[in-house]
Design a protein around this motif. Structure first.
Motif, mmCIF file in Angstrom:
data_model
loop_
_atom_site.group_PDB
_atom_site.id
_atom_site.type_symbol
_atom_site.label_atom_id
_atom_site.label_comp_id
_atom_site.label_asym_id
_atom_site.label_seq_id
_atom_site.Cartn_x
_atom_site.Cartn_y
_atom_site.Cartn_z
ATOM 1 N N THR A 130 3.722 4.072 -1.694
ATOM 2 C CA THR A 130 4.347 4.553 -2.920
ATOM 3 C C THR A 130 5.757 5.030 -2.607
ATOM 4 O O THR A 130 5.945 5.891 -1.741
ATOM 5 N N MET A 150 -3.954 7.094 -7.040
ATOM 6 C CA MET A 150 -4.100 7.274 -5.586
ATOM 7 C C MET A 150 -5.391 6.631 -5.075
ATOM 8 O O MET A 150 -5.420 6.054 -3.989
ATOM 9 N N ARG A 186 0.324 16.468 0.371
ATOM 10 C CA ARG A 186 0.538 15.217 -0.340
ATOM 11 C C ARG A 186 -0.702 14.339 -0.350
ATOM 12 O O ARG A 186 -1.483 14.355 0.589
ATOM 13 N N LYS A 187 -0.835 13.539 -1.420
ATOM 14 C CA LYS A 187 -1.869 12.507 -1.534
ATOM 15 C C LYS A 187 -3.289 13.067 -1.466
ATOM 16 O O LYS A 187 -4.219 12.323 -1.191
ATOM 17 N N LYS A 193 6.621 14.136 -5.321
ATOM 18 C CA LYS A 193 6.345 14.487 -3.926
ATOM 19 C C LYS A 193 4.872 14.238 -3.604
ATOM 20 O O LYS A 193 4.533 13.716 -2.544
ATOM 21 N N HIS A 194 4.007 14.610 -4.546
ATOM 22 C CA HIS A 194 2.589 14.527 -4.253
ATOM 23 C C HIS A 194 2.103 13.093 -4.010
ATOM 24 O O HIS A 194 1.297 12.848 -3.135
ATOM 25 N N VAL A 195 2.598 12.156 -4.811
ATOM 26 C CA VAL A 195 2.056 10.796 -4.716
ATOM 27 C C VAL A 195 2.843 9.881 -3.783
ATOM 28 O O VAL A 195 2.356 8.817 -3.414
ATOM 29 N N SER A 196 4.053 10.282 -3.399
ATOM 30 C CA SER A 196 4.922 9.331 -2.701
ATOM 31 C C SER A 196 4.830 9.426 -1.186
ATOM 32 O O SER A 196 4.570 10.487 -0.626
ATOM 33 N N ASP A 197 5.068 8.283 -0.540
ATOM 34 C CA ASP A 197 5.248 8.274 0.905
ATOM 35 C C ASP A 197 6.717 8.480 1.232
ATOM 36 O O ASP A 197 7.070 9.225 2.121
ATOM 37 N N GLY A 237 0.783 -1.232 0.000
ATOM 38 C CA GLY A 237 0.000 0.000 0.000
ATOM 39 C C GLY A 237 0.815 1.283 0.000
ATOM 40 O O GLY A 237 0.280 2.363 0.208
ATOM 41 N N ALA A 293 8.658 11.729 2.020
ATOM 42 C CA ALA A 293 8.515 12.656 0.895
ATOM 43 C C ALA A 293 8.586 14.123 1.326
ATOM 44 O O ALA A 293 9.208 14.936 0.657
ATOM 45 N N ASP A 294 7.965 14.483 2.433
ATOM 46 C CA ASP A 294 8.069 15.878 2.865
ATOM 47 C C ASP A 294 9.485 16.185 3.319
ATOM 48 O O ASP A 294 10.060 17.216 2.970
ATOM 49 N N LEU A 297 4.726 22.027 -5.579
ATOM 50 C CA LEU A 297 5.431 21.412 -4.457
ATOM 51 C C LEU A 297 4.750 21.703 -3.126
ATOM 52 O O LEU A 297 4.944 20.992 -2.149
ATOM 53 N N GLN A 319 -5.021 2.965 -4.842
ATOM 54 C CA GLN A 319 -4.214 2.654 -3.671
ATOM 55 C C GLN A 319 -5.083 2.651 -2.420
ATOM 56 O O GLN A 319 -5.008 1.745 -1.600
ATOM 57 N N LEU A 355 9.440 16.578 -10.015
ATOM 58 C CA LEU A 355 9.603 16.414 -8.570
ATOM 59 C C LEU A 355 8.350 16.790 -7.799
ATOM 60 O O LEU A 355 8.101 16.261 -6.720
ATOM 61 N N ALA A 356 7.538 17.682 -8.350
ATOM 62 C CA ALA A 356 6.297 18.033 -7.668
ATOM 63 C C ALA A 356 5.340 16.848 -7.715
ATOM 64 O O ALA A 356 4.660 16.541 -6.733
#
Ligand SMILES: Nc1ncnc2c1ncn2[C@@H]1O[C@H](COP(=O)(O)OP(=O)(O)OP(=O)(O)O)[C@@H](O)[C@H]1O
Ligand SMILES: Nc1ncnc2c1ncn2[C@@H]1O[C@H](COP(=O)(O)OP(=O)(O)OP(=O)(O)O)[C@@H](O)[C@H]1O
Ligand SMILES: [Mg+2]
Ligand SMILES: [Mg+2]
Lengths: 326, 330
Positions: free
Chosen positions: A43, A198, B270-271, A219-223, A41, A239-240, B266, A201, A215-216
């Motif tokens: 990313t 997402m 997230r998510k 960052k948005h989809v990854s853990d 589960g 990711a953050d 950015l 998931q 990279l944006a």
């Protein structure tokens, strides 16, 4: 968190024949000792310099290549040396979206056949059921049902990429290795596809290894995000965390090179100096420090450059030239 | 007159179509744009909106026999490219206009080495010895940041990474120093650091020799940083055309606004669900003849606007927009 995919010290070397006489000239060390885990589960984003071995890592993981060394474990089973036939059950749960659709879609097959193929191979459902599933998948990726009757060459680049995405989703796998899945899509369709990934998931606990240059998006989809440079992972963190607190000089260079959608900013971009290193005959020690001609690079030669945890979950290559963490 | 000598390319009313089993499909429908020498025009738009087909139509490389240019003029450096004969067109493509294709694997020959493909391009247009050509090829590969170019010239496309293939194509396109470079998604397979280097190289050649560039890209950051003007396409038509600064500061068409809202950022949590333009582009068969964005717009369109093509007008100096009353508030 249960590990779904465990890659341990994976190496993928290609023989190099070169020059005019095609002599054997050594090896191209495309992937050179990568360890990485993807949990159920989860990313994991994978970013890195062009040619650093991301696609090769994904292809070796999917066992489209035979790794030179190392170990790949999927759902607790060692799949490193499984033969073609034995890989069938693995393929059901692990799918791949390829970077270059032209390379992966058979031009003589209709889109319907392409998307249906994994269902046929895995003997899923009746003809009618499969037909329904294909229509549903095409709609999900934003193609009309009539697209099924047409051939890959009749589509635009971004539409072709979505055909590959539909095929990867067909079997409801547990893991998808996504190699630049959205780079050919405009920002709105891209967002639609990312929302879909997402959502799947959330609903089915799908995991992704997500390779991309934006990279944006990563960052948005990854853990978690892994940064790769010349066959090796040089940094890995949440990711953050990795964007807010990058440790390795290459990660910092990447972040500062992100183009900004604001023409009123007159940014004076500092370009990376030095020659891009080659995995054929790579430099010793830290490859990025070598490239930048860092005065402390020499100290990294012969050092153990295995990732070190500098704060909980934040791993970085401990070289004297690129991090302050050695 | 001075206006004219600055202008390198002018495309008017360009339309292209494909013959398919479903009949003739119009992929590009009366498109207009201009490019001046030394300038960069960006083209953005939804996937499938006709960017690549427009580019291929300009240089008469639509897939045959299905594809054809139905109408329009393409004035390049004093000639109408739709009228010149095949030999002349061939020469223009080699000397004056180069194209970087969207998918490297469709453009590179899988059975020839990189070196052979590059040197062939050089020999076509320069009278040099094989050694000299190979040297030039290696030099160019170096400029597009291919590591170990002396070895790479002996390799085949499948041995290269996606981004290396893309850079090989860029090298092929630049090697004869064209007057116009058409770059179709030239940096999608490149990481941001190499992307910045390649765009800087293109910029350098622009300064050096006044090359003009048409840059097709989905990356609005790349547009913002590299283009002078932008054409926004939707459903085979141009819906907006203005300077880059104006477009970002003052987008007028509903589609452009939706596009700018969808830019990945950015600083988003997230998510979370990303903003999109709802719905999908209709297939070419189902395209309305009037405002093509009508099927996606949040505002319901009346029959008249769905049936009749809205005017494409200059609403303020240098800012052109398709003036559908529901997609543009005049
Ligand atoms: N050979 C072909 N036969 C039939 N239709 C085609 C053919 N090539 C392209 N098309 C159609 O023409 C339209 C425009 O395609 P084009 O490749 O120009 O899109 P694009 O704007 O470049 O999209 P992308 O951003 O995805 O590359 C699409 O709807 C596509 O399906
Ligand atoms: N089949 C192959 N034979 C020989 N060398 C290969 C092969 N596939 C990849 N390589 C080499 O392995 C290295 C890594 O390539 P890979 O495609 O994994 O890079 P990548 O990180 O995916 O790059 P990109 O971002 O450009 O797609 C490159 O030097 C490439 O030339
Ligand atoms: Mg790749
Ligand atoms: Mg295209």
């Amino acid at each position: 968190m249960k590990p779904l995919l465990k890659i341990e010290d994976l190496k993928m070397h290609f023989p190099v024949k070169g020059g005019v006489f095609l002599r054997a000239m050594g090896a191209c060390k495309a992937v050179d000792g990568v360890s990485l885990t993807v949990n159920e589960g989860e990313t994991v984003g994978l970013v890195g310099e062009s040619g650093c071995g991301k696609s090769t890592l994904a292809k070796a993981t999917a066992r489209l290549l035979d790794p030179t060394a190392g170990r790949i474990e999927f759902e607790g089973t060692d799949i490193t040396h499984l033969r073609r036939r034995e890989l069938n059950p693995v393929r059901r749960e692990m799918q791949m979206i390829f970077q270059d659709p032209a390379e992966s879609l058979n031009p003589r097959h209709s889109v319907r056949d392409i998307v249906e193929e994994p269902l046929v191979i895995q003997k899923r459902g009746s003809r009618a059921e499969r037909g329904k599933r294909v229509a549903e998948l095409l709609e999900k990726v934003g193609l009309s049902e009539s697209a099924g009757n047409r051939y890959p060459f009749e589509f635009s680049g971004g539409q072709r990429q979505r055909i590959g995405i539909a095929r990867a989703l067909a079997l409801n796998p547990k893991l998808i290795l996504c190699d630049e899945p959205v780079s050919a899509l405009d920002v709105s369709v891209q967002s639609q596809v990312l929302n879909l990934l997402m959502e799947l998931q959330e609903d089915f606990g799908l995991a992704y290894l997500f390779i991309a240059h934006d990279l944006a998006v990563v960052k948005h989809v990854s853990d978690r995000v892994a940064i790769m440079y010349l066959g090796k992972i040089v940094e890995l963190a949440g990711a953050d965390e990795i964007y807010e607190n990058p440790k390795h000089a290459y990660t910092k260079a990447l972040i500062s090179a992100i183009p900004v959608a604001d023409p009123s900013l007159d940014r004076d971009r500092r370009l990376l100096e030095g020659d891009v290193p080659s995995p054929i005959d790579p430099p010793q020690g830290c490859a990025f420090g070598h490239r930048m001609g860092h005065p402390k690079w020499e100290a990294s030669v012969g050092m153990d450059l295995a990732l070190r945890e500098v704060s909980p979950g934040h791993w970085v290559q401990p070289c004297p030239c690129c991090t302050d963490e050695s | 007159m001075s206006e004219d000598s600055r202008q390198l390319l002018e495309v008017t009313d360009l339309s292209s179509s494909f013959d398919t089993e479903a009949g003739e499909l119009v992929a590009v429908d009366d498109v207009d744009f201009k490019v001046d020498r030394g300038r960069t025009l960006g083209i953005v738009g939804e996937s499938g909106c006709g960017k690549s087909v427009s580019a291929l139509s300009l240089i008469r490389l639509l897939p045959q026999p299905m594809g054809k240019v139905r109408s329009g003029e393409v004035w390049f450096d004093g000639r109408d490219l739709q009228k010149v004969d095949r030999d002349e067109m061939h020469e223009i493509r080699g000397n004056d206009i180069s194209m970087i294709f969207q998918e490297p694997m469709t453009a590179l020959n899988p059975v020839h080495t990189i070196g052979r493909q590059l040197t062939e391009a050089i020999h076509l247009h320069q009278d040099v010895s094989p050694e000299e050509a190979l040297e030039q090829a290696i030099e160019m590969l170096k400029r597009v940041r291919i590591p170990a170019p002396e070895i790479r010239v002996g390799e085949y496309p499948h041995q290269l990474s996606g981004g290396m293939r893309q850079r090989v194509m860029i090298a092929m396109a630049l090697i004869n120093r064209p007057k116009l470079l058409i770059a179709d998604e030239p940096t999608t397979a490149l990481d941001v650091t190499v992307q910045a280097q390649i765009l800087a190289l293109i910029d350098e050649l622009q300064q050096e020799m006044g090359m003009a560039v048409i840059l097709i890209t989905h990356d609005l950051g790349v547009i913002a940083e590299n283009c002078d003007d932008v054409v926004v396409m939707y459903g085979g038509r141009v819906v907006e055309w203005t300077s880059t600064r104006e477009l970002f500061a003052n987008p007028l068409h509903a589609y452009t606004k939706g596009l700018l809202r969808s830019i990945p950022r950015l600083d988003r949590e997230r998510k979370t669900k990303l903003p999109t333009i709802p719905g999908n582009v209709p297939s070419l068969q189902e395209m309305p003849s009037g405002c093509r964005f009508s099927t996606r717009s949040e505002v319901e369109h009346d029959d008249e606007s769905i049936r009749t093509r809205p005017d494409f007008k200059e609403v303020s100096p240098g800012h052109w927009v398709e003036t559908c009353p529901y997609c543009y508030e005049g």
